[in-house]
Write a protein that holds these residues in place. Sequence first.
Motif, short mmCIF file in Angstrom:
data_model
loop_
_atom_site.label_atom_id
_atom_site.label_comp_id
_atom_site.label_asym_id
_atom_site.label_seq_id
_atom_site.Cartn_x
_atom_site.Cartn_y
_atom_site.Cartn_z
N SER A 199 0.83 -1.20 0.00
CA SER A 199 0.00 0.00 0.00
C SER A 199 0.87 1.26 0.00
N GLU A 200 0.28 2.34 -0.49
CA GLU A 200 0.90 3.65 -0.34
C GLU A 200 0.67 4.12 1.10
N LYS A 201 1.71 4.60 1.77
CA LYS A 201 1.62 4.87 3.20
C LYS A 201 2.08 6.27 3.55
N TYR A 202 1.46 6.80 4.61
CA TYR A 202 1.96 8.01 5.24
C TYR A 202 1.63 7.93 6.73
N ARG A 203 2.48 8.57 7.56
CA ARG A 203 2.34 8.50 9.01
C ARG A 203 1.86 9.83 9.56
N LEU A 204 0.91 9.75 10.50
CA LEU A 204 0.40 10.95 11.14
C LEU A 204 0.04 10.63 12.59
N LYS A 205 0.69 11.33 13.53
CA LYS A 205 0.44 11.16 14.97
C LYS A 205 0.52 9.71 15.42
N GLY A 206 1.56 9.01 14.94
CA GLY A 206 1.81 7.64 15.38
C GLY A 206 1.03 6.58 14.65
N ILE A 207 0.14 6.95 13.75
CA ILE A 207 -0.66 5.98 13.00
C ILE A 207 -0.23 6.01 11.54
N VAL A 208 -0.08 4.83 10.95
CA VAL A 208 0.31 4.70 9.55
C VAL A 208 -0.95 4.43 8.72
N TYR A 209 -1.23 5.33 7.79
CA TYR A 209 -2.42 5.20 6.93
C TYR A 209 -1.99 4.59 5.60
#
Length: 606
Positions: free
Chosen positions: A150-160
Amino acid sequence: MKRKKDKAMESLTIYFLKVNIIVSSFYFFYYLFFRKEKFLVWNRILLLAAIILSFTLPLIPLDNIFNFSNNRPVLFHISKLYEVSAKISTVPNHAVVEIQKQGSSIYQGFPIFNISAKHLTIILYLLVSVILVVRLTIQMLRVLQIIKRSEKYRLKGIVYCNPQKNTAVFSYFNYIVINEENYNSEQYKHVIQHEEAHCKQWHSVDILLIELLHILLWINPLVLLLKKDLKLNLEYLADEAVIASGTPIKNYQYYILEKSMKSANLFLANSFNASKIKQRIWMINRERPSNIRLLKYSMLIPLLFSIYITLQASHNIQKPESNSALYKLYNTLTGYYQFINAKHVLIHIINQDGKLVLEQLWNNEKIIFEEKDNLEFYNEHRDFPLKFIKAGDGKIRQLLAFDKDLWNKVDDYNAFRKHEIKLPQAQLKAMEGYYQFGNDPKYFQIISDNKHLILNELWTGKKIKLFSESPFHFFSKQGIFPLEFICEEDGSITKAIAFDKDLWHKVKDYRPTVKRIVALTNAQLTGYAGKYSSRTDWILTFKKEGKHLRVFANGEDHGVILAESQNKFFMKGDPTTTVEFIKTLDGTYKARLMQEGIPIDAKRIL
Protein backbone atom coordinates in the motif's frame (compact mmCIF):
# COMPACT_ATOMS: atom_id res chain seq x y z
CA MET A 1 11.84 -42.37 32.49
CA LYS A 2 8.49 -43.47 31.11
CA ARG A 3 6.84 -42.96 34.52
CA LYS A 4 8.33 -39.49 34.72
CA LYS A 5 6.99 -38.60 31.27
CA ASP A 6 3.57 -40.04 32.09
CA LYS A 7 3.43 -38.02 35.30
CA ALA A 8 4.41 -34.87 33.43
CA MET A 9 1.71 -35.58 30.85
CA GLU A 10 -0.83 -36.18 33.62
CA SER A 11 0.09 -32.88 35.29
CA LEU A 12 -0.19 -31.05 31.96
CA THR A 13 -3.61 -32.61 31.32
CA ILE A 14 -4.85 -31.57 34.76
CA TYR A 15 -3.49 -28.07 34.18
CA PHE A 16 -5.33 -27.65 30.87
CA LEU A 17 -8.50 -29.07 32.41
CA LYS A 18 -8.32 -26.36 35.08
CA VAL A 19 -7.69 -23.72 32.42
CA ASN A 20 -10.81 -24.84 30.54
CA ILE A 21 -12.92 -24.79 33.70
CA ILE A 22 -11.79 -21.27 34.64
CA VAL A 23 -12.25 -19.76 31.19
CA SER A 24 -15.68 -21.41 30.86
CA SER A 25 -16.75 -20.10 34.27
CA PHE A 26 -15.64 -16.60 33.32
CA TYR A 27 -17.60 -16.74 30.08
CA PHE A 28 -20.79 -18.00 31.74
CA PHE A 29 -20.48 -15.16 34.24
CA TYR A 30 -19.95 -12.62 31.47
CA TYR A 31 -22.83 -13.99 29.35
CA LEU A 32 -25.34 -13.98 32.21
CA PHE A 33 -24.54 -10.64 33.83
CA PHE A 34 -22.47 -8.30 31.63
CA ARG A 35 -22.89 -9.05 27.93
CA LYS A 36 -25.63 -6.43 27.55
CA GLU A 37 -24.14 -3.84 29.92
CA LYS A 38 -22.73 -0.66 28.39
CA PHE A 39 -19.68 -0.70 30.65
CA LEU A 40 -17.54 -1.49 27.64
CA VAL A 41 -14.12 -0.87 29.18
CA TRP A 42 -14.97 -3.02 32.20
CA ASN A 43 -16.20 -5.76 29.89
CA ARG A 44 -12.92 -5.62 27.99
CA ILE A 45 -10.99 -5.98 31.26
CA LEU A 46 -13.20 -8.90 32.31
CA LEU A 47 -12.68 -10.76 29.02
CA LEU A 48 -8.92 -10.20 29.06
CA ALA A 49 -8.83 -11.36 32.69
CA ALA A 50 -10.62 -14.54 31.59
CA ILE A 51 -7.70 -15.29 29.27
CA ILE A 52 -4.83 -14.32 31.57
CA LEU A 53 -6.16 -15.69 34.88
CA SER A 54 -7.19 -18.97 33.28
CA PHE A 55 -3.53 -19.75 32.66
CA THR A 56 -2.01 -18.22 35.80
CA LEU A 57 -4.39 -19.30 38.59
CA PRO A 58 -3.72 -23.06 38.26
CA LEU A 59 0.02 -22.35 38.67
CA ILE A 60 -0.39 -20.73 42.12
CA PRO A 61 -0.15 -23.40 44.85
CA LEU A 62 -2.85 -23.30 47.50
CA ASP A 63 -0.18 -23.28 50.21
CA ASN A 64 1.01 -19.90 48.95
CA ILE A 65 -2.36 -18.41 49.95
CA PHE A 66 -3.19 -20.46 53.03
CA ASN A 67 -0.74 -22.27 55.26
CA PHE A 68 -1.96 -25.87 55.28
CA SER A 69 1.43 -27.21 56.27
CA ASN A 70 2.51 -28.06 59.78
CA ASN A 71 3.41 -25.32 62.22
CA ARG A 72 7.16 -25.70 62.30
CA PRO A 73 9.22 -22.51 61.91
CA VAL A 74 10.58 -21.37 58.56
CA LEU A 75 14.05 -22.79 57.92
CA PHE A 76 16.74 -21.31 55.74
CA HIS A 77 19.77 -22.62 53.91
CA ILE A 78 22.48 -23.93 56.17
CA SER A 79 25.85 -22.21 56.38
CA LYS A 80 28.59 -23.59 54.18
CA LEU A 81 30.56 -24.38 57.35
CA TYR A 82 28.57 -27.60 57.53
CA GLU A 83 30.20 -28.64 54.27
CA VAL A 84 33.57 -28.86 56.04
CA SER A 85 32.54 -32.25 57.41
CA ALA A 86 30.47 -33.22 54.34
CA LYS A 87 32.65 -32.38 51.34
CA ILE A 88 32.07 -33.57 47.81
CA SER A 89 33.44 -37.09 47.65
CA THR A 90 32.81 -40.46 46.10
CA VAL A 91 30.88 -41.48 49.22
CA PRO A 92 27.21 -40.34 49.29
CA ASN A 93 26.63 -37.66 51.94
CA HIS A 94 23.56 -36.17 53.54
CA ALA A 95 22.96 -33.60 50.83
CA VAL A 96 19.84 -34.88 49.09
CA VAL A 97 17.65 -33.40 46.41
CA GLU A 98 14.11 -34.11 45.33
CA ILE A 99 14.40 -36.76 42.65
CA GLN A 100 11.63 -38.92 41.26
CA LYS A 101 12.59 -42.53 40.92
CA GLN A 102 13.32 -43.39 37.33
CA GLY A 103 12.25 -46.84 36.27
CA SER A 104 14.40 -48.75 33.83
CA SER A 105 12.99 -49.94 30.55
CA ILE A 106 14.22 -51.89 27.53
CA TYR A 107 13.62 -50.49 24.08
CA GLN A 108 11.52 -52.94 22.13
CA GLY A 109 10.54 -52.37 18.52
CA PHE A 110 9.32 -49.18 16.95
CA PRO A 111 6.77 -47.34 19.14
CA ILE A 112 5.04 -45.90 16.07
CA PHE A 113 3.29 -49.24 15.56
CA ASN A 114 2.02 -49.35 19.13
CA ILE A 115 0.31 -46.01 19.74
CA SER A 116 -2.15 -46.04 22.61
CA ALA A 117 -5.53 -44.34 22.45
CA LYS A 118 -4.25 -41.68 24.87
CA HIS A 119 -1.28 -40.81 22.68
CA LEU A 120 -3.42 -40.88 19.54
CA THR A 121 -5.79 -38.36 21.18
CA ILE A 122 -2.87 -36.12 22.04
CA ILE A 123 -1.52 -36.31 18.48
CA LEU A 124 -4.93 -35.40 17.01
CA TYR A 125 -5.34 -32.54 19.46
CA LEU A 126 -1.91 -31.15 18.60
CA LEU A 127 -2.58 -31.62 14.89
CA VAL A 128 -5.64 -29.36 15.04
CA SER A 129 -3.66 -26.81 17.07
CA VAL A 130 -0.91 -26.85 14.43
CA ILE A 131 -3.50 -26.29 11.69
CA LEU A 132 -4.82 -23.28 13.61
CA VAL A 133 -1.28 -21.95 14.04
CA VAL A 134 -0.71 -22.25 10.29
CA ARG A 135 -4.04 -20.51 9.65
CA LEU A 136 -3.10 -17.66 12.00
CA THR A 137 0.33 -17.34 10.36
CA ILE A 138 -1.21 -17.15 6.88
CA GLN A 139 -3.58 -14.42 8.05
CA MET A 140 -0.71 -12.43 9.57
CA LEU A 141 1.29 -12.72 6.34
CA ARG A 142 -1.74 -11.69 4.30
CA VAL A 143 -2.30 -8.57 6.44
CA LEU A 144 1.39 -7.65 6.28
CA GLN A 145 1.42 -8.17 2.51
CA ILE A 146 -1.53 -5.78 2.04
CA ILE A 147 0.20 -3.19 4.23
CA LYS A 148 3.52 -3.62 2.43
CA ARG A 149 1.98 -3.07 -1.04
CA SER A 150 0.00 0.00 0.00
CA GLU A 151 0.90 3.65 -0.34
CA LYS A 152 1.62 4.87 3.20
CA TYR A 153 1.96 8.01 5.24
CA ARG A 154 2.34 8.50 9.01
CA LEU A 155 0.40 10.95 11.14
CA LYS A 156 0.44 11.16 14.97
CA GLY A 157 1.81 7.64 15.38
CA ILE A 158 -0.66 5.98 13.00
CA VAL A 159 0.31 4.70 9.55
CA TYR A 160 -2.42 5.20 6.93
CA CYS A 161 -2.29 2.73 4.03
CA ASN A 162 -4.04 3.14 0.66
CA PRO A 163 -4.09 -0.37 -0.88
CA GLN A 164 -3.56 -1.00 -4.58
CA LYS A 165 -6.60 -3.26 -4.75
CA ASN A 166 -10.14 -2.57 -3.61
CA THR A 167 -9.96 -3.80 -0.01
CA ALA A 168 -12.46 -3.20 2.77
CA VAL A 169 -11.21 -0.93 5.53
CA PHE A 170 -9.47 -2.50 8.54
CA SER A 171 -6.87 -1.69 11.20
CA TYR A 172 -3.98 -3.73 12.55
CA PHE A 173 -2.03 -2.37 15.54
CA ASN A 174 -1.04 1.18 14.40
CA TYR A 175 -1.86 0.57 10.70
CA ILE A 176 -5.14 1.61 9.06
CA VAL A 177 -5.87 0.21 5.60
CA ILE A 178 -8.52 2.18 3.73
CA ASN A 179 -9.21 2.76 0.06
CA GLU A 180 -9.89 6.48 -0.07
CA GLU A 181 -11.72 6.27 -3.39
CA ASN A 182 -14.59 4.30 -1.81
CA TYR A 183 -15.64 7.14 0.52
CA ASN A 184 -16.70 10.75 0.27
CA SER A 185 -15.07 13.21 2.64
CA GLU A 186 -17.70 12.92 5.38
CA GLN A 187 -17.80 9.12 5.28
CA TYR A 188 -14.00 8.94 5.25
CA LYS A 189 -13.79 11.12 8.35
CA HIS A 190 -16.08 8.95 10.48
CA VAL A 191 -14.73 5.61 9.24
CA ILE A 192 -11.20 6.78 10.07
CA GLN A 193 -12.39 7.78 13.57
CA HIS A 194 -13.65 4.23 14.10
CA GLU A 195 -10.37 2.63 13.01
CA GLU A 196 -8.26 5.15 14.92
CA ALA A 197 -10.11 4.09 18.08
CA HIS A 198 -9.03 0.49 17.41
CA CYS A 199 -5.41 1.61 16.99
CA LYS A 200 -5.23 3.95 19.97
CA GLN A 201 -6.86 1.41 22.31
CA TRP A 202 -4.57 -1.42 21.12
CA HIS A 203 -7.43 -3.75 20.19
CA SER A 204 -5.10 -5.90 18.08
CA VAL A 205 -3.49 -7.16 21.30
CA ASP A 206 -6.87 -8.49 22.47
CA ILE A 207 -7.42 -10.23 19.15
CA LEU A 208 -4.02 -11.92 19.18
CA LEU A 209 -4.58 -13.14 22.76
CA ILE A 210 -7.98 -14.62 21.94
CA GLU A 211 -6.58 -16.28 18.81
CA LEU A 212 -3.82 -17.90 20.88
CA LEU A 213 -6.42 -19.05 23.40
CA HIS A 214 -8.44 -20.57 20.57
CA ILE A 215 -5.34 -22.44 19.34
CA LEU A 216 -4.69 -23.95 22.77
CA LEU A 217 -8.31 -24.61 23.79
CA TRP A 218 -10.00 -25.14 20.42
CA ILE A 219 -11.85 -28.17 21.76
CA ASN A 220 -13.85 -25.98 24.17
CA PRO A 221 -16.89 -24.56 22.27
CA LEU A 222 -17.24 -21.75 24.80
CA VAL A 223 -13.87 -20.37 23.72
CA LEU A 224 -15.30 -19.72 20.25
CA LEU A 225 -18.22 -17.83 21.81
CA LEU A 226 -15.82 -15.89 24.02
CA LYS A 227 -13.81 -15.02 20.91
CA LYS A 228 -16.88 -13.64 19.12
CA ASP A 229 -18.04 -11.61 22.11
CA LEU A 230 -14.58 -10.16 22.71
CA LYS A 231 -14.34 -8.95 19.12
CA LEU A 232 -17.87 -7.58 19.25
CA ASN A 233 -17.03 -5.64 22.42
CA LEU A 234 -14.07 -4.08 20.61
CA GLU A 235 -16.46 -2.87 17.91
CA TYR A 236 -18.70 -1.41 20.63
CA LEU A 237 -15.70 0.49 22.02
CA ALA A 238 -14.76 1.89 18.60
CA ASP A 239 -18.39 2.85 17.86
CA GLU A 240 -18.58 4.63 21.22
CA ALA A 241 -15.41 6.60 20.41
CA VAL A 242 -16.95 7.82 17.13
CA ILE A 243 -20.22 8.89 18.79
CA ALA A 244 -18.26 10.65 21.55
CA SER A 245 -16.47 12.73 18.90
CA GLY A 246 -19.77 14.37 17.96
CA THR A 247 -20.93 12.25 15.02
CA PRO A 248 -24.78 12.14 14.77
CA ILE A 249 -26.01 8.71 15.84
CA LYS A 250 -28.46 8.32 12.93
CA ASN A 251 -25.86 9.23 10.31
CA TYR A 252 -23.34 6.81 11.82
CA GLN A 253 -25.87 3.98 11.91
CA TYR A 254 -26.56 4.61 8.23
CA TYR A 255 -22.83 4.37 7.45
CA ILE A 256 -22.64 1.04 9.29
CA LEU A 257 -25.56 -0.40 7.31
CA GLU A 258 -24.29 0.95 4.01
CA LYS A 259 -20.79 -0.49 4.35
CA SER A 260 -21.64 -3.73 6.16
CA MET A 261 -21.95 -5.68 2.91
CA LYS A 262 -18.19 -5.36 2.26
CA SER A 263 -15.82 -7.37 4.39
CA ALA A 264 -12.06 -7.61 4.66
CA ASN A 265 -12.36 -11.28 5.67
CA LEU A 266 -9.34 -10.93 7.93
CA PHE A 267 -10.05 -12.26 11.42
CA LEU A 268 -6.77 -10.77 12.72
CA ALA A 269 -7.83 -7.24 11.78
CA ASN A 270 -10.34 -4.82 13.26
CA SER A 271 -12.79 -4.07 10.46
CA PHE A 272 -15.33 -1.25 10.25
CA ASN A 273 -17.47 -3.60 8.22
CA ALA A 274 -17.55 -6.29 10.90
CA SER A 275 -20.67 -8.40 11.26
CA LYS A 276 -23.20 -8.35 14.16
CA ILE A 277 -24.67 -5.11 12.79
CA LYS A 278 -27.91 -5.53 14.75
CA GLN A 279 -26.05 -5.83 18.09
CA ARG A 280 -23.83 -2.81 17.29
CA ILE A 281 -26.79 -0.58 16.43
CA TRP A 282 -28.64 -1.79 19.55
CA MET A 283 -25.63 -0.97 21.74
CA ILE A 284 -25.20 2.49 20.13
CA ASN A 285 -28.80 3.38 21.03
CA ARG A 286 -28.62 1.89 24.53
CA GLU A 287 -28.37 4.43 27.33
CA ARG A 288 -25.39 4.21 29.66
CA PRO A 289 -26.55 2.70 32.98
CA SER A 290 -26.02 4.24 36.39
CA ASN A 291 -22.57 3.77 37.91
CA ILE A 292 -24.20 1.92 40.80
CA ARG A 293 -24.50 -1.05 38.46
CA LEU A 294 -20.72 -1.25 38.46
CA LEU A 295 -21.08 -3.01 41.81
CA LYS A 296 -22.07 -6.08 39.81
CA TYR A 297 -18.42 -6.51 38.88
CA SER A 298 -17.58 -7.08 42.55
CA MET A 299 -19.25 -10.48 42.14
CA LEU A 300 -16.10 -11.48 40.27
CA ILE A 301 -14.15 -11.65 43.52
CA PRO A 302 -16.14 -14.45 45.21
CA LEU A 303 -16.46 -16.23 41.85
CA LEU A 304 -12.71 -16.17 41.32
CA PHE A 305 -12.05 -17.17 44.92
CA SER A 306 -14.46 -20.10 44.86
CA ILE A 307 -13.13 -21.41 41.53
CA TYR A 308 -9.55 -21.23 42.73
CA ILE A 309 -10.21 -22.91 46.09
CA THR A 310 -12.33 -25.66 44.50
CA LEU A 311 -9.80 -26.53 41.81
CA GLN A 312 -6.67 -26.34 43.92
CA ALA A 313 -8.09 -28.00 47.02
CA SER A 314 -9.56 -30.86 45.00
CA HIS A 315 -6.13 -31.47 43.50
CA ASN A 316 -4.27 -31.21 46.81
CA ILE A 317 -6.55 -33.55 48.75
CA GLN A 318 -5.52 -36.85 47.24
CA LYS A 319 -5.34 -39.97 49.40
CA PRO A 320 -3.89 -43.25 48.18
CA GLU A 321 -7.10 -45.15 48.93
CA SER A 322 -5.95 -48.11 46.87
CA ASN A 323 -3.08 -48.72 49.31
CA SER A 324 -4.36 -47.59 52.70
CA ALA A 325 -2.10 -50.04 54.57
CA LEU A 326 1.00 -48.45 53.09
CA TYR A 327 -0.42 -45.00 53.80
CA LYS A 328 -0.90 -45.91 57.48
CA LEU A 329 2.64 -47.31 57.63
CA TYR A 330 4.06 -44.03 56.31
CA ASN A 331 2.17 -42.12 58.99
CA THR A 332 3.93 -44.12 61.70
CA LEU A 333 7.32 -43.13 60.24
CA THR A 334 6.72 -39.40 59.94
CA GLY A 335 8.38 -36.96 62.30
CA TYR A 336 11.64 -35.19 63.02
CA TYR A 337 14.95 -37.04 63.36
CA GLN A 338 18.18 -35.73 64.90
CA PHE A 339 21.68 -36.71 63.71
CA ILE A 340 23.53 -38.32 66.64
CA ASN A 341 26.84 -36.66 65.69
CA ALA A 342 25.36 -33.15 65.42
CA LYS A 343 22.35 -32.50 67.63
CA HIS A 344 21.32 -29.37 65.73
CA VAL A 345 21.15 -31.15 62.37
CA LEU A 346 17.66 -32.53 61.73
CA ILE A 347 15.62 -34.09 58.96
CA HIS A 348 11.87 -34.37 58.56
CA ILE A 349 10.14 -37.53 57.29
CA ILE A 350 6.87 -36.69 55.52
CA ASN A 351 3.98 -38.72 54.10
CA GLN A 352 3.41 -36.60 50.99
CA ASP A 353 0.41 -37.81 48.97
CA GLY A 354 1.20 -41.42 49.77
CA LYS A 355 4.94 -41.10 49.15
CA LEU A 356 7.69 -41.23 51.75
CA VAL A 357 9.74 -38.03 51.53
CA LEU A 358 12.86 -37.03 53.45
CA GLU A 359 13.28 -33.27 53.88
CA GLN A 360 16.51 -31.64 55.05
CA LEU A 361 15.67 -28.89 57.47
CA TRP A 362 18.85 -26.91 56.79
CA ASN A 363 17.93 -26.23 53.14
CA ASN A 364 14.45 -27.73 52.62
CA GLU A 365 15.67 -30.09 49.89
CA LYS A 366 13.79 -33.36 49.49
CA ILE A 367 14.24 -36.92 48.28
CA ILE A 368 11.46 -39.39 47.51
CA PHE A 369 11.84 -43.05 48.52
CA GLU A 370 10.31 -46.30 47.25
CA GLU A 371 9.50 -49.14 49.66
CA LYS A 372 12.02 -51.96 49.42
CA ASP A 373 11.07 -54.19 52.34
CA ASN A 374 9.40 -53.88 55.72
CA LEU A 375 10.68 -50.57 57.19
CA GLU A 376 13.38 -50.41 54.50
CA PHE A 377 13.30 -47.83 51.69
CA TYR A 378 15.56 -46.96 48.81
CA ASN A 379 16.21 -44.25 46.24
CA GLU A 380 17.83 -45.90 43.25
CA HIS A 381 19.02 -42.73 41.57
CA ARG A 382 21.03 -41.64 44.63
CA ASP A 383 21.89 -45.19 45.74
CA PHE A 384 20.43 -44.09 49.07
CA PRO A 385 19.18 -46.79 51.51
CA LEU A 386 17.00 -45.79 54.44
CA LYS A 387 15.99 -48.12 57.28
CA PHE A 388 13.67 -47.39 60.20
CA ILE A 389 14.37 -49.04 63.57
CA LYS A 390 11.76 -50.00 66.17
CA ALA A 391 12.35 -49.75 69.91
CA GLY A 392 11.30 -52.31 72.50
CA ASP A 393 7.83 -50.74 72.73
CA GLY A 394 7.26 -51.34 69.01
CA LYS A 395 7.45 -47.65 68.09
CA ILE A 396 9.80 -46.16 65.52
CA ARG A 397 12.62 -44.44 67.40
CA GLN A 398 15.54 -44.28 64.92
CA LEU A 399 16.46 -44.43 61.25
CA LEU A 400 19.68 -45.52 59.58
CA ALA A 401 20.86 -43.72 56.44
CA PHE A 402 23.51 -45.14 54.09
CA ASP A 403 23.80 -48.11 56.50
CA LYS A 404 25.99 -45.99 58.78
CA ASP A 405 24.42 -42.66 59.80
CA LEU A 406 22.08 -42.97 62.77
CA TRP A 407 19.28 -40.48 63.44
CA ASN A 408 17.14 -40.38 66.60
CA LYS A 409 13.47 -39.47 66.45
CA VAL A 410 12.66 -36.17 68.18
CA ASP A 411 9.49 -35.89 70.27
CA ASP A 412 9.59 -32.13 70.80
CA TYR A 413 10.78 -30.22 67.73
CA ASN A 414 10.11 -26.84 69.37
CA ALA A 415 12.87 -27.62 71.89
CA PHE A 416 15.39 -26.77 69.18
CA ARG A 417 14.13 -23.22 68.74
CA LYS A 418 16.57 -20.57 69.94
CA HIS A 419 16.00 -17.48 72.10
CA GLU A 420 18.30 -14.48 71.81
CA ILE A 421 19.95 -12.72 74.77
CA LYS A 422 22.03 -9.52 74.83
CA LEU A 423 25.76 -9.59 75.62
CA PRO A 424 28.01 -6.62 76.50
CA GLN A 425 30.21 -5.24 73.75
CA ALA A 426 33.44 -6.18 75.59
CA GLN A 427 32.44 -9.85 75.64
CA LEU A 428 31.62 -9.81 71.92
CA LYS A 429 34.98 -8.15 71.19
CA ALA A 430 36.84 -11.02 72.91
CA MET A 431 35.54 -13.44 70.26
CA GLU A 432 36.78 -11.42 67.30
CA GLY A 433 39.59 -12.83 65.18
CA TYR A 434 40.46 -15.44 62.56
CA TYR A 435 39.66 -19.17 62.96
CA GLN A 436 41.03 -22.12 61.02
CA PHE A 437 39.61 -25.64 60.65
CA GLY A 438 42.49 -28.03 61.50
CA ASN A 439 45.11 -27.90 58.74
CA ASP A 440 42.49 -26.97 56.18
CA PRO A 441 43.21 -23.65 54.44
CA LYS A 442 39.66 -22.52 55.13
CA TYR A 443 39.37 -19.55 57.49
CA PHE A 444 36.52 -17.55 58.86
CA GLN A 445 36.69 -14.16 60.52
CA ILE A 446 34.58 -13.03 63.47
CA ILE A 447 33.79 -9.35 63.98
CA SER A 448 31.14 -7.62 66.11
CA ASP A 449 28.64 -4.86 65.36
CA ASN A 450 27.91 -3.84 68.99
CA LYS A 451 24.89 -6.18 69.26
CA HIS A 452 25.80 -9.31 67.30
CA LEU A 453 28.69 -11.25 65.85
CA ILE A 454 29.32 -11.32 62.11
CA LEU A 455 30.95 -14.46 60.70
CA ASN A 456 32.72 -13.90 57.39
CA GLU A 457 33.47 -17.06 55.39
CA LEU A 458 36.71 -16.02 53.75
CA TRP A 459 36.53 -18.83 51.17
CA THR A 460 33.13 -17.69 49.89
CA GLY A 461 32.82 -14.08 51.03
CA LYS A 462 29.49 -14.95 52.67
CA LYS A 463 28.59 -13.09 55.88
CA ILE A 464 26.43 -14.67 58.58
CA LYS A 465 24.95 -12.77 61.51
CA LEU A 466 25.14 -14.69 64.79
CA PHE A 467 22.84 -14.17 67.79
CA SER A 468 23.76 -15.18 71.35
CA GLU A 469 21.65 -17.63 73.33
CA SER A 470 24.21 -17.78 76.20
CA PRO A 471 27.57 -16.09 76.91
CA PHE A 472 29.42 -18.55 74.62
CA HIS A 473 26.69 -20.13 72.47
CA PHE A 474 25.51 -18.46 69.25
CA PHE A 475 23.14 -19.34 66.45
CA SER A 476 22.21 -18.03 63.03
CA LYS A 477 18.68 -17.23 61.92
CA GLN A 478 19.74 -18.14 58.37
CA GLY A 479 19.64 -21.82 59.26
CA ILE A 480 20.20 -24.37 62.00
CA PHE A 481 23.80 -23.31 62.61
CA PRO A 482 25.17 -23.44 66.18
CA LEU A 483 28.57 -21.97 67.07
CA GLU A 484 30.11 -22.39 70.53
CA PHE A 485 33.21 -20.53 71.74
CA ILE A 486 35.68 -22.15 74.16
CA CYS A 487 36.94 -19.86 76.92
CA GLU A 488 40.22 -20.58 78.72
CA GLU A 489 40.87 -19.93 82.44
CA ASP A 490 42.43 -16.56 81.69
CA GLY A 491 39.25 -15.49 79.89
CA SER A 492 40.69 -15.68 76.38
CA ILE A 493 38.82 -17.30 73.49
CA THR A 494 40.95 -19.94 71.73
CA LYS A 495 38.53 -22.22 69.89
CA ALA A 496 35.07 -22.44 68.36
CA ILE A 497 32.94 -25.51 67.72
CA ALA A 498 30.52 -25.49 64.77
CA PHE A 499 27.64 -27.96 64.58
CA ASP A 500 28.70 -29.49 67.90
CA LYS A 501 31.58 -31.34 66.23
CA ASP A 502 33.79 -29.22 63.93
CA LEU A 503 36.65 -27.68 65.93
CA TRP A 504 38.06 -24.35 64.72
CA HIS A 505 41.26 -22.90 66.26
CA LYS A 506 41.73 -19.19 66.71
CA VAL A 507 44.92 -18.06 64.93
CA LYS A 508 47.05 -15.03 65.71
CA ASP A 509 48.34 -14.53 62.18
CA TYR A 510 46.05 -14.93 59.21
CA ARG A 511 48.29 -16.07 56.37
CA PRO A 512 46.23 -17.53 53.55
CA THR A 513 47.91 -19.31 50.68
CA VAL A 514 48.51 -16.88 47.84
CA LYS A 515 48.29 -17.99 44.23
CA ARG A 516 48.96 -16.07 41.04
CA ILE A 517 45.76 -15.25 39.18
CA VAL A 518 45.79 -15.47 35.37
CA ALA A 519 43.43 -13.39 33.26
CA LEU A 520 41.50 -15.43 30.69
CA THR A 521 39.55 -14.15 27.71
CA ASN A 522 35.77 -14.12 27.59
CA ALA A 523 35.88 -16.83 24.92
CA GLN A 524 37.96 -19.12 27.16
CA LEU A 525 35.67 -18.63 30.16
CA THR A 526 32.57 -19.15 28.02
CA GLY A 527 34.10 -22.34 26.61
CA TYR A 528 34.45 -23.80 30.11
CA ALA A 529 31.01 -22.66 31.32
CA GLY A 530 28.30 -25.34 31.32
CA LYS A 531 26.99 -28.37 33.21
CA TYR A 532 29.12 -31.40 34.10
CA SER A 533 27.94 -34.70 35.58
CA SER A 534 30.02 -37.03 37.76
CA ARG A 535 29.53 -40.73 38.49
CA THR A 536 28.49 -39.82 42.03
CA ASP A 537 25.41 -38.00 40.62
CA TRP A 538 26.86 -34.59 41.34
CA ILE A 539 25.95 -31.97 38.77
CA LEU A 540 28.63 -29.28 38.64
CA THR A 541 27.58 -26.06 36.92
CA PHE A 542 30.11 -23.40 35.95
CA LYS A 543 28.80 -19.94 35.11
CA LYS A 544 30.79 -17.05 33.73
CA GLU A 545 30.76 -14.14 36.18
CA GLY A 546 32.74 -11.16 34.99
CA LYS A 547 36.36 -12.27 34.58
CA HIS A 548 35.92 -15.48 36.59
CA LEU A 549 33.75 -18.61 36.91
CA ARG A 550 31.29 -19.41 39.68
CA VAL A 551 30.67 -23.06 40.57
CA PHE A 552 27.42 -24.67 41.69
CA ALA A 553 27.13 -28.25 43.00
CA ASN A 554 23.62 -29.68 42.53
CA GLY A 555 22.34 -26.12 42.22
CA GLU A 556 24.00 -24.84 45.41
CA ASP A 557 26.41 -21.92 45.11
CA HIS A 558 29.96 -22.86 46.17
CA GLY A 559 31.63 -19.58 45.27
CA VAL A 560 34.03 -18.21 42.68
CA ILE A 561 36.95 -20.11 41.14
CA LEU A 562 39.98 -18.15 39.91
CA ALA A 563 42.27 -19.12 37.03
CA GLU A 564 45.87 -19.95 37.85
CA SER A 565 46.63 -21.20 34.32
CA GLN A 566 44.86 -21.48 30.98
CA ASN A 567 42.77 -24.48 32.14
CA LYS A 568 43.29 -24.79 35.89
CA PHE A 569 41.31 -22.93 38.57
CA PHE A 570 41.33 -22.78 42.37
CA MET A 571 38.56 -21.99 44.84
CA LYS A 572 38.59 -18.44 46.15
CA GLY A 573 39.57 -18.67 49.84
CA ASP A 574 40.50 -22.36 49.50
CA PRO A 575 43.52 -22.75 47.16
CA THR A 576 43.77 -26.51 47.82
CA THR A 577 40.43 -27.11 46.08
CA THR A 578 41.10 -26.97 42.34
CA VAL A 579 39.19 -27.52 39.12
CA GLU A 580 41.00 -28.52 35.93
CA PHE A 581 39.29 -28.52 32.52
CA ILE A 582 40.66 -31.31 30.33
CA LYS A 583 39.94 -31.54 26.62
CA THR A 584 38.67 -34.96 25.54
CA LEU A 585 39.08 -36.78 22.23
CA ASP A 586 35.69 -35.62 20.97
CA GLY A 587 36.71 -31.97 21.40
CA THR A 588 34.62 -31.32 24.52
CA TYR A 589 35.83 -30.72 28.08
CA LYS A 590 35.62 -32.69 31.29
CA ALA A 591 36.08 -31.07 34.69
CA ARG A 592 38.37 -32.66 37.27
CA LEU A 593 37.61 -31.46 40.79
CA MET A 594 40.41 -32.03 43.29
CA GLN A 595 39.51 -31.68 46.97
CA GLU A 596 41.71 -32.95 49.80
CA GLY A 597 43.61 -35.07 47.25
CA ILE A 598 40.44 -36.80 46.02
CA PRO A 599 39.84 -36.41 42.26
CA ILE A 600 36.30 -36.31 40.89
CA ASP A 601 35.85 -36.33 37.11
CA ALA A 602 32.69 -34.83 35.66
CA LYS A 603 31.70 -35.18 31.98
CA ARG A 604 30.17 -32.21 30.22
CA ILE A 605 26.45 -32.68 29.52
CA LEU A 606 25.39 -29.17 28.49
